[in-house]
Design a protein around this motif. Structure first.
Motif, PDB file in Angstrom:
ATOM      1  N   MET A 198       0.852  -1.189   0.000  1.00 14.21           N
ATOM      2  CA  MET A 198       0.000   0.000   0.000  1.00 14.21           C
ATOM      3  C   MET A 198       0.889   1.240   0.000  1.00 14.21           C
ATOM      4  SD  MET A 198      -3.099   1.056   2.622  1.00 14.21           S
ATOM      5  CE  MET A 198      -2.258   0.483   4.100  1.00 14.21           C
ATOM      6  N   TYR A 199       0.574   2.181  -0.863  1.00 12.68           N
ATOM      7  CA  TYR A 199       1.322   3.439  -0.911  1.00 12.68           C
ATOM      8  C   TYR A 199       0.951   4.280   0.298  1.00 12.68           C
ATOM      9  CZ  TYR A 199       2.351   8.265  -2.199  1.00 12.68           C
ATOM     10  OH  TYR A 199       2.788   9.568  -2.183  1.00 12.68           O
ATOM     11  N   ILE A 200       1.966   4.640   1.104  1.00 12.30           N
ATOM     12  CA  ILE A 200       1.714   5.413   2.321  1.00 12.30           C
ATOM     13  C   ILE A 200       2.723   6.550   2.437  1.00 12.30           C
ATOM     14  CG2 ILE A 200       1.340   5.349   4.805  1.00 12.30           C
ATOM     15  CD1 ILE A 200       1.092   2.345   4.669  1.00 12.30           C
ATOM     16  N   PRO A 201       2.333   7.787   2.135  1.00  8.66           N
ATOM     17  CA  PRO A 201       3.215   8.927   2.428  1.00  8.66           C
ATOM     18  C   PRO A 201       3.521   8.955   3.929  1.00  8.66           C
ATOM     19  CG  PRO A 201       1.402   9.579   0.993  1.00  8.66           C
ATOM     20  CD  PRO A 201       1.089   8.195   1.472  1.00  8.66           C
ATOM     21  N   GLU A 202       4.681   9.409   4.277  1.00 11.43           N
ATOM     22  CA  GLU A 202       5.113   9.334   5.675  1.00 11.43           C
ATOM     23  C   GLU A 202       4.145  10.024   6.633  1.00 11.43           C
ATOM     24  OE1 GLU A 202       7.438   7.520   7.262  1.00 11.43           O
ATOM     25  OE2 GLU A 202       7.507   6.603   5.286  1.00 11.43           O
ATOM     26  N   PHE A 203       3.546  11.156   6.216  1.00 11.66           N
ATOM     27  CA  PHE A 203       2.654  11.860   7.139  1.00 11.66           C
ATOM     28  C   PHE A 203       1.302  11.172   7.278  1.00 11.66           C
ATOM     29  CE2 PHE A 203       2.681  14.139   3.051  1.00 11.66           C
ATOM     30  CZ  PHE A 203       1.350  14.011   2.662  1.00 11.66           C
ATOM     31  N   ASN A 204       1.047  10.138   6.459  1.00 14.97           N
ATOM     32  CA  ASN A 204      -0.192   9.372   6.577  1.00 14.97           C
ATOM     33  C   ASN A 204       0.038   8.002   7.232  1.00 14.97           C
ATOM     34  OD1 ASN A 204      -1.177  10.550   3.321  1.00 14.97           O
ATOM     35  ND2 ASN A 204      -1.804  11.354   5.300  1.00 14.97           N
ATOM     36  N   ARG A 205       1.285   7.685   7.544  1.00 18.67           N
ATOM     37  CA  ARG A 205       1.589   6.380   8.126  1.00 18.67           C
ATOM     38  C   ARG A 205       1.210   6.356   9.609  1.00 18.67           C
ATOM     39  NH1 ARG A 205       4.556   2.392   6.197  1.00 18.67           N
ATOM     40  NH2 ARG A 205       5.419   3.772   4.585  1.00 18.67           N
ATOM     41  N   GLN A 206       0.375   5.389   9.980  1.00 13.90           N
ATOM     42  CA  GLN A 206      -0.025   5.246  11.380  1.00 13.90           C
ATOM     43  C   GLN A 206       0.964   4.310  12.077  1.00 13.90           C
ATOM     44  OE1 GLN A 206      -0.894   5.761  14.520  1.00 13.90           O
ATOM     45  NE2 GLN A 206      -2.937   6.368  13.773  1.00 13.90           N
ATOM     46  N   GLU A 207       1.789   4.880  12.947  1.00 18.32           N
ATOM     47  CA  GLU A 207       2.828   4.106  13.633  1.00 18.32           C
ATOM     48  C   GLU A 207       2.354   3.540  14.971  1.00 18.32           C
ATOM     49  OE1 GLU A 207       5.487   3.348  12.197  1.00 18.32           O
ATOM     50  OE2 GLU A 207       6.141   4.923  10.823  1.00 18.32           O
ATOM     51  N   ASP A 208       1.230   4.030  15.456  1.00 22.20           N
ATOM     52  CA  ASP A 208       0.729   3.603  16.761  1.00 22.20           C
ATOM     53  C   ASP A 208       0.040   2.247  16.625  1.00 22.20           C
ATOM     54  OD1 ASP A 208      -0.739   3.203  19.139  1.00 22.20           O
ATOM     55  OD2 ASP A 208      -0.882   5.349  19.485  1.00 22.20           O
ATOM     56  N   ARG A 209       0.666   1.205  17.130  1.00 19.72           N
ATOM     57  CA  ARG A 209       0.134  -0.160  17.014  1.00 19.72           C
ATOM     58  C   ARG A 209      -1.233  -0.281  17.683  1.00 19.72           C
ATOM     59  NH1 ARG A 209       2.571  -5.576  17.008  1.00 19.72           N
ATOM     60  NH2 ARG A 209       1.309  -7.037  18.206  1.00 19.72           N
TER      61      ARG A 209
END
Length: 206
Positions: free
Chosen positions: A1-12
Motif C-alpha cells: 500500500m502506498y503510504i506517504p510518511e505523514f499518513n503512516r499510522q505508527e501507533d500499534r
C-alpha cells in the motif's frame, strides 16, 4: 500500500483499535493465478508481539482451497471515508481529495482442520459480535451445531507485516483541519461523520 510518511499510522494500539472497530474486512488470496476476494467479519487477536486474524467462510466458497501456508494472503480493513472539498481550504489553488483509513495485514493462512479449533473460533465470534446469542446457540442441539459447522471452514493468519494508513488531512494547516472536521461531523452519513471523529481522535484540528 502506498503510504506517504505523514499518513503512516505508527501507533500499534491505534491500528488494532481501528481494525477491531471495523471488523468486516476483505480477504485476498490468489486462485489459479488470479486475485480472489472474500468479504467477511474477522477477529483480531494480539498475543504479545504476534497479531493473529481469525475467521471462517462458507465451505462452498472456493477461496479456502487456495489458501496455502506457503503463500501470503492479504486482509484489508477499511473504515470511514469522505470526499474533502477544496472550499474547506484557506488557499484557493487547491484540489479535492478523499480522506480515509485502512489497515493491511499480510501473512500465511492456516486452515483449522480440527472441530475443536473451529468451534473455539465460532464461539469467539459469537461472543464478540452478539454475546447474547450464545445461549440460543447452546440450546440448538449438538446435531444441529455439527451440521452447521460442516458448512464452514475456519482459518487463521499470523501477521508477517502490518501496514496502516490514516489519510486525514495531516498535510493541511490546523485551521483547515478544523474546518474539515466541522464540515464532516454535520453529515448524517456515518461513513462521513466517522472521518471527523477519527480526525478528532488523532488530535488534528487544534
Amino acid at each position: 500500500m502506498y503510504i506517504p510518511e505523514f499518513n503512516r499510522q505508527e501507533d500499534r494500539a491505534a491500528t488494532l483499535a481501528f481494525m477491531r472497530t471495523n471488523p468486516f474486512a476483505i480477504l485476498v488470496s490468489t486462485v489459479d493465478g488470479i486475485p480472489f476476494a472474500t468479504h467477511l467479519p474477522l477477529l483480531i487477536d494480539d498475543a504479545g508481539d504476534q497479531i493473529v486474524v481469525q475467521g471462517h467462510m462458507a465451505r462452498a466458497n472456493p477461496h479456502w482451497k487456495s489458501m496455502k501456508e506457503s503463500e501470503e494472503s492479504l486482509v484489508i480493513f477499511h473504515g470511514p471515508h469522505a470526499y474533502i472539498s477544496p472550499t474547506l481550504y484557506e488557499i484557493r489553488e487547491s484540489v479535492p481529495t478523499w480522506n480515509y483509513a485502512a489497515g493491511h495485514v499480510y501473512g500465511e493462512p492456516r486452515l483449522l482442520s480440527d472441530a475443536e479449533g473451529l468451534r473455539a473460533t465460532l464461539h469467539r465470534m459469537i461472543n464478540t459480535f452478539e454475546s447474547s446469542y450464545m445461549a440460543q446457540w447452546s440450546e440448538l442441539g449438538e446435531e444441529y451445531q455439527n451440521r452447521m459447522m460442516k458448512h464452514i471452514v475456519g482459518f487463521e493468519i499470523k501477521a508477517k507485516r502490518l501496514e496502516s494508513k490514516f489519510k486525514l488531512s495531516q498535510n493541511r494547516t490546523k485551521g483547515e483541519q478544523a474546518q474539515v472536521i466541522q464540515s464532516l461531523k454535520r453529515s448524517k452519513d456515518s461513513a462521513i461523520s466517522g472521518v471527523a471523529e477519527l480526525m478528532r481522535q488523532e488530535g488534528l484540528g487544534h
